[in-house]
Design an enzyme around this catalytic site. Structure first.
Site, mmCIF file in Angstrom:
data_model
loop_
_atom_site.group_PDB
_atom_site.id
_atom_site.type_symbol
_atom_site.label_atom_id
_atom_site.label_comp_id
_atom_site.label_asym_id
_atom_site.label_seq_id
_atom_site.Cartn_x
_atom_site.Cartn_y
_atom_site.Cartn_z
ATOM 1 C CD GLU A 118 0.247 -9.558 -9.678
ATOM 2 O OE1 GLU A 118 1.399 -8.548 -9.875
ATOM 3 O OE2 GLU A 118 -0.019 -10.156 -10.625
ATOM 4 C CE LYS A 120 0.654 1.463 -10.197
ATOM 5 N NZ LYS A 120 2.642 1.819 -9.986
ATOM 6 C CG ASP A 122 6.074 3.800 -4.714
ATOM 7 O OD1 ASP A 122 6.231 4.161 -5.626
ATOM 8 O OD2 ASP A 122 5.867 4.738 -4.008
ATOM 9 C CE1 TYR A 230 6.085 -5.499 -13.980
ATOM 10 C CE2 TYR A 230 6.187 -4.777 -11.319
ATOM 11 C CZ TYR A 230 6.608 -5.014 -12.223
ATOM 12 O OH TYR A 230 6.444 -3.960 -13.036
ATOM 13 C CE LYS A 319 -0.311 5.145 -8.110
ATOM 14 N NZ LYS A 319 0.022 5.754 -9.431
ATOM 15 C CB CYS A 413 8.083 34.582 23.418
ATOM 16 S SG CYS A 413 6.174 34.054 23.588
ATOM 17 C CB CYS A 416 5.004 36.468 26.997
ATOM 18 S SG CYS A 416 6.463 35.738 26.687
ATOM 19 C CB CYS A 431 8.726 31.433 25.558
ATOM 20 S SG CYS A 431 7.926 32.169 26.492
ATOM 21 C CB CYS A 437 4.549 33.468 28.306
ATOM 22 S SG CYS A 437 4.143 32.799 26.063
HETATM 23 S S1 IVH Z 1 2.283 -4.947 -14.429
HETATM 24 C C1 IVH Z 1 2.046 -4.615 -18.434
HETATM 25 N N1 IVH Z 1 2.234 -5.322 -11.968
HETATM 26 O O1 IVH Z 1 3.571 -0.300 -11.852
HETATM 27 C C2 IVH Z 1 1.904 -4.275 -17.038
HETATM 28 N N2 IVH Z 1 2.880 -3.536 -12.217
HETATM 29 O O2 IVH Z 1 2.165 1.328 -13.792
HETATM 30 C C3 IVH Z 1 3.276 -4.448 -17.172
HETATM 31 N N3 IVH Z 1 4.256 -2.051 -10.874
HETATM 32 O O3 IVH Z 1 6.049 -0.260 -14.454
HETATM 33 C C4 IVH Z 1 3.452 -3.992 -15.447
HETATM 34 N N4 IVH Z 1 3.543 -3.167 -8.735
HETATM 35 O O4 IVH Z 1 6.703 -0.879 -12.121
HETATM 36 C C5 IVH Z 1 2.915 -4.872 -12.405
HETATM 37 N N5 IVH Z 1 2.163 -5.920 -9.154
HETATM 38 C C6 IVH Z 1 2.540 -4.995 -10.352
HETATM 39 C C7 IVH Z 1 3.553 -4.147 -9.857
HETATM 40 C C8 IVH Z 1 3.664 -3.455 -11.177
HETATM 41 C C9 IVH Z 1 4.138 -1.747 -9.217
HETATM 42 C C10 IVH Z 1 4.720 -0.938 -11.353
HETATM 43 C C11 IVH Z 1 5.851 -1.160 -12.486
HETATM 44 C C12 IVH Z 1 5.109 -0.562 -13.535
HETATM 45 C C13 IVH Z 1 4.415 0.167 -13.341
HETATM 46 C C14 IVH Z 1 2.677 0.822 -13.410
#
Ligand code: IVH
Length: 676
Positions: A118, A120, A122, A230, A319, A413, A416, A431, A437
Site C-alpha cells: 500500500e 504510505k 503522508d 490500513y 521510503k 547592480c 555593473c 538593474c 551591464c
Molecule cells: S501500517 C502496525 N499502513 O506510517 C502498522 N501505516 O511509520 C502500523 N502510514 O504511523 C502502520 N500509510 O501513520 C501503515 N498504508 C499504511 C500507511 C501507514 C501511512 C503511516 C502511519 C504510521 C506511520 C508508520
C-alpha cells in the site's frame, strides 16, 4: 404533534440514500448522481428534521458538523498501542527484510511469501472506534499509547462513515488509517491563505495536522480531508478474515475507504517491482506519499512474527528519497537576468534531496524573501518534488544563529553598479544598466545566439561569458568581427572548433525577419509575437517606426508589449546595434505587406458617440489594421466619421464639412466587406 411511522420511515430512507451517495462519491470516488440531486435530498432531510427535532440521530448525515467548539482536547488511551514501522531505503534492505522473515518463520525457499503493498500516505495516523456500527470516537495516534480525542473533527470528514453499512460488522471495531489532505485541497487552502496575507502551510501533512487540531469542528469541516484505512485495532463480537487484504476489503464493504492502489505480490522482488511501478506514478496520484508499506499478508504469519519494541516484525516502510531536507544558507546573492531582473538566490550547503544534490535555490524576488524571512546563516527546509526546481519552503527559526541580518535589495547592480529600480506594482527589481551591464549583455548574447533566434551553433554559455569578460564582445554585432585567432586562443577551444564556430556565425547572417526580431530580446516579445510583428509590419523599419497605437493593431499585441517595443527602439543604443548588425551583413527577406494596398491606407477616420455592438478600442484596432489613422477630432482631412448615439459636436462638424458619416450598423457592414 406526534410524528407518525411514515415520517420515521421517510427520514431513514433519506438518510440511507444520502449515505449511499456519499459513499459512492467519497469512498469509491465514483459519484452516480449530480451534486444537485444530493443537495436536494439533503435539504429535504434537513427540513424534515427541523420539523421533527426529536427524531434527529447523531449519525444522520446532517449531523457531521457539531455546533460548539471544544475548550480543549481530552486524552484517549489506546487499548492496543498504535505502532510505527521500520524503514527500508534500498533493494538490499528489502531483501534483508524478506530473509529475516523467512528465517524466523523457517520457511523453505520454494514456499512463496505474500505481501500486501500500500502507498504510505503522508498524513496523520488516527483510530476510529465503531460500536454497533456507530462511530463513537476518533483519536490521534499521539505517542502510540495516548492520543487526543478528535471525534468532533473526524465526524466532519465525508469519507468517514458515521454509521457502517451492511450488518455483519463486529460489535466493537477499531479501524486505523491515515487522514490526509489531497494535493488539490492543499493548493486551494494555501491560495486562500496567500490571498488573505496569511502564512501558507509548508506541506499537505502539516495542513492535515493543523486542520485536525482545530477546537472548532466548523473549521475542520471547511478543509479538504480524506481518510484511508490500513488496519484494525480492537475487534470483538465477530471474526475477521485471515489475510490483511481480505480484512481491508471487508472494511470497504462497511463503507470505509481503503487505498485503490493496494496489491498483493510475492517476495522482496515483487515488492521492489511494485515500488518501481508506484514511484513512476507518484506524481500523478491525487495525494502525497512518502514510500510504500509492505505487510505480510497472512494474519497467522503476522501473529507468529510478532513485534519488536514499537514496530511489527511483519511490516516495513520502503521510503522514497526524502523530498524535504534541512540545510544551511551560506549566502544570499543577486543574479541579473537578460532583462535586468534581479533574482535573489540562496547558496546552500549542498544537500541530497528528492534524488539530487542541491546547492542553489532561487528565491524568486524580494517579496518571497520577505515572506520566508530568510537570512544568510539560516537553516532552511529545502523541497524538491518530482522535477520541480528546488524551493526554500521555510526557515527553521530555532536554529537561527545570533548574528544574522535581514536581506536588503542592493541599491546598485552587483555586476555593473548601475542603479537598481523597483517599479511599485511589480515584484521584480531591475538593474537599470541595460546593455551596459555585463550580466545583461551576456544574457542578451545567449538569447541572440539561441536556436530559435539566430541559431549560432558552438557558442555556449561559458564561451559567451569568457568573450564578454575579455571584452571581445560587447554587443551581438561584435560576434561578426571575431577572428579565428581570438577564438582559437579561448579556453577549451582549438583550431577546428574555432573554424566551425566562425562558419556558423557566418551562416547566421542569412536569416528571417521573425528570427531577427526575436533575437533582439525585446521584453515580452517571444517567438510568436516576433512572427506576428514580421507578418504585420513586413520590415524592421516599419516595426521601429510603429506607434504604440499601430503596434496594438497587430494581432495579440496589447498595451504592455506595445510599450516595451516602443521603448526598446527608442533607445539609441538598440538602434545602433541593429544598424551595426546590418552593416556586418545580417540580412533577411522582407515580408510582403504592401501597406499602401490596405483598403483604408492613407485615410483618417474619427469615432464619436457610443458604439453599442463593438467596444470602441476594438473598432479602432480594426481600422488601424485596415491601414487607416484614427483621429480624435474632425477636420477637413477627415475621410469618414463613425457616429453612434449621443454624438455631438464632432458629428455636427462632419455635417458642416460634408464628410461621410456612418452609423454603427453601416460601419460594421463596411468592416465585414473589407475583411472579406
Ligand atoms: S501500517 C502496525 N499502513 O506510517 C502498522 N501505516 O511509520 C502500523 N502510514 O504511523 C502502520 N500509510 O501513520 C501503515 N498504508 C499504511 C500507511 C501507514 C501511512 C503511516 C502511519 C504510521 C506511520 C508508520
Amino acid at each position: 404533534m406526534k410524528p407518525d411511522t411514515s415520517t420515521t420511515q421517510l427520514l431513514e430512507q433519506l438518510r440511507d440514500q444520502l449515505r449511499h451517495y456519499n459513499y459512492q462519491y467519497y469512498v469509491l470516488d465514483d459519484p452516480q448522481v449530480p451534486d444537485a440531486e444530493y443537495d436536494r435530498l439533503f435539504q429535504q432531510l434537513k427540513k424534515l428534521e427541523d420539523e421533527n427535532p426529536e427524531l434527529i440521530t447523531p449519525e444522520s448525515p446532517t449531523q457531521r458538523v457539531g455546533a460548539q467548539p471544544l475548550a480543549a482536547f481530552t486524552q484517549v488511551r489506546h487499548e492496543m498501542p498504535m505502532l510505527s514501522l521500520d524503514n527500508a531505503f534500498s533493494a538490499d534492505d528489502m531483501q534483508a527484510f524478506e530473509k529475516r522473515l523467512r528465517d524466523r518463520l523457517k520457511l523453505s525457499e520454494e514456499i512463496p511469501l505474500e505481501f500486501a503493498c500500500e502507498p504510505k500516505l503522508d498524513g496523520i495516523a488516527v483510530s476510529l472506534l465503531y460500536e454497533n456500527g456507530l462511530l463513537i470516537r476518533g483519536a490521534t495516534r499521539g505517542d502510540g499509547s495516548t492520543g487526543e480525542d478528535i471525534t468532533l473533527n473526524v465526524r466532519t470528514i465525508p469519507s468517514i462513515p458515521l454509521r457502517l453499512m451492511g450488518d455483519d460488522y463486529p460489535e466493537r471495531l477499531e479501524v486505523r488509517g491515515e487522514i490526509y489532505m489531497p494535493r488539490r485541497g492543499f493548493e486551494r487552502l494555501n491560495d486562500q491563505a496567500l490571498k488573505r496575507g496569511d502564512k501558507p502551510f509548508v506541506n499537505p501533512r502539516n495542513a492535515a495536522a493543523g486542520s485536525l487540531r482545530q477546537l472548532d469542528p466548523k473549521i475542520t469541516a471547511q478543509r479538504s480531508l480524506e481518510m484511508c484505512c490500513y488496519s484494525v485495532g480492537v475487534v470483538s463480537g465477530a471474526e475477521l478474515p485471515d489475510t490483511h487484504e481480505a480484512i481491508l476489503r471487508k472494511l470497504a464493504t462497511w463503507g470505509l475507504r481503503i487505498n485503490a492502489e493496494m496489491a498483493i505480490v510475492e517476495g522482496a522482488e515483487g515488492c521492489l517491482d511494485y515500488f518501481d511501478r508506484l514511484s513512476a506514478k507518484r506524481n500523478q496520484l491525487a495525494y502525497e506519499i512518502d514510500g510504500i508499506v509492505f505487510k505480510v499478508n497472512a494474519i497467522e504469519l503476522q501473529q507468529q512474527l510478532g513485534f519488536v519494541s514499537r514496530a511489527p516484525r511483519w511490516a516495513i516502510a520502503h521510503k522514497f528519497p526524502a523530498q524535504e531536507e534541512i540545510t544551511v544558507v551560506n549566502a544570499i546573492e543577486f543574479q541579473v537576468g537578460r532583462t535586468g531582473a534581479i533574482t535573489p538566490v540562496a547558496r546552500l550547503e549542498p544537500v541530497f534531496v528528492g534524488g539530487v544534490t542541491v546547492s542553489n535555490a532561487t528565491l524568486h524576488n524580494m517579496d518571497e524573501v520577505e515572506r520566508l524571512g530568510v537570512r544568510a546563516g539560516d537553516s532552511v527546509i529545502i523541497r524538491r518534488a518530482g522535477d520541480v526546481i528546488p524551493q526554500v519552503v521555510s526557515v527553521v527559526l530555532e536554529r537561527r544563529p545570533a548574528t544574522t541580518v535581514s536581506v536588503q535589495l542592493p541599491e546598485r547592480c552587483p555586476v555593473c553598479d548601475a542603479e537598481i529600480v523597483r517599479v511599485e506594482s511589480e515584484a521584480v527589481a531591475r538593474c537599470s544598466g541595460g546593455l551596459s551591464c555585463a550580466a545583461q549583455r551576456k544574457e542578451a548574447l545567449k538569447h541572440y545566439v539561441s536556436r530559435k533566434a539566430m541559431d549560432i551553433d558552438g557558442l555556449g554559455e561559458k564561451l559567451i561569458d569568457a568573450l564578454v569578460e575579455k571584452e571581445l564582445v560587447h554587443s551581438p554585432a561584435d560576434l561578426y568581427r571575431l577572428h579565428h585567432r581570438q577564438l582559437a586562443s579561448m579556453e577549451r577551444m582549438g583550431d577546428k572548433s574555432a573554424t566551425k564556430l566562425l562558419q556558423s556565425i557566418e551562416n547566421s547572417k542569412s536569416t528571417e525577419l521573425a528570427n531577427f526580431i526575436y533575437a533582439l530580446g525585446i521584453r515580452e516579445v517571444g517567438e510568436a509575437t516576433a512572427r506576428t510583428l514580421a507578418v504585420h509590419f513586413g520590415s524592421i523599419e516599419a516595426v521601429m517606426a510603429a506607434s504604440d497605437e499601430q503596434l496594438q493593431a497587430a494581432p495579440d499585441v496589447g498595451p504592455v508589449v506595445a510599450k516595451y517595443i516602443v521603448s526598446f527602439f527608442h533607445q539609441v543604443h538598440n538602434r545602433e546595434v541593429i544598424e551595426a548588425l546590418r552593416s556586418a551583413g545580417v540580412h533577411w527577406q522582407d515580408v510582403e505587406v504592401d501597406v499602401k494596398s490596405l483598403p483604408l491606407a492613407g485615410q483618417t477616420w474619427v469615432l464619436t458617440g457610443t458604439l453599442e455592438q463593438m467596444p470602441r478600442t476594438e473598432a479602432k484596432k480594426q481600422l488601424l489594421a485596415l491601414g487607416a489613422k484614427v483621429a480624435g477630432s474632425v477636420s477637413k482631412n477627415t475621410d469618414c466619421v463613425v457616429a453612434g448615439p449621443g454624438a455631438g459636436s464632432k458629428l455636427q462638424k462632419a455635417e458642416e464639412l460634408d464628410i461621410p458619416v456612418l452609423d454603427e450598423t453601416q460601419f460594421l457592414a463596411r468592416l465585414a466587406e473589407y475583411n472579406g
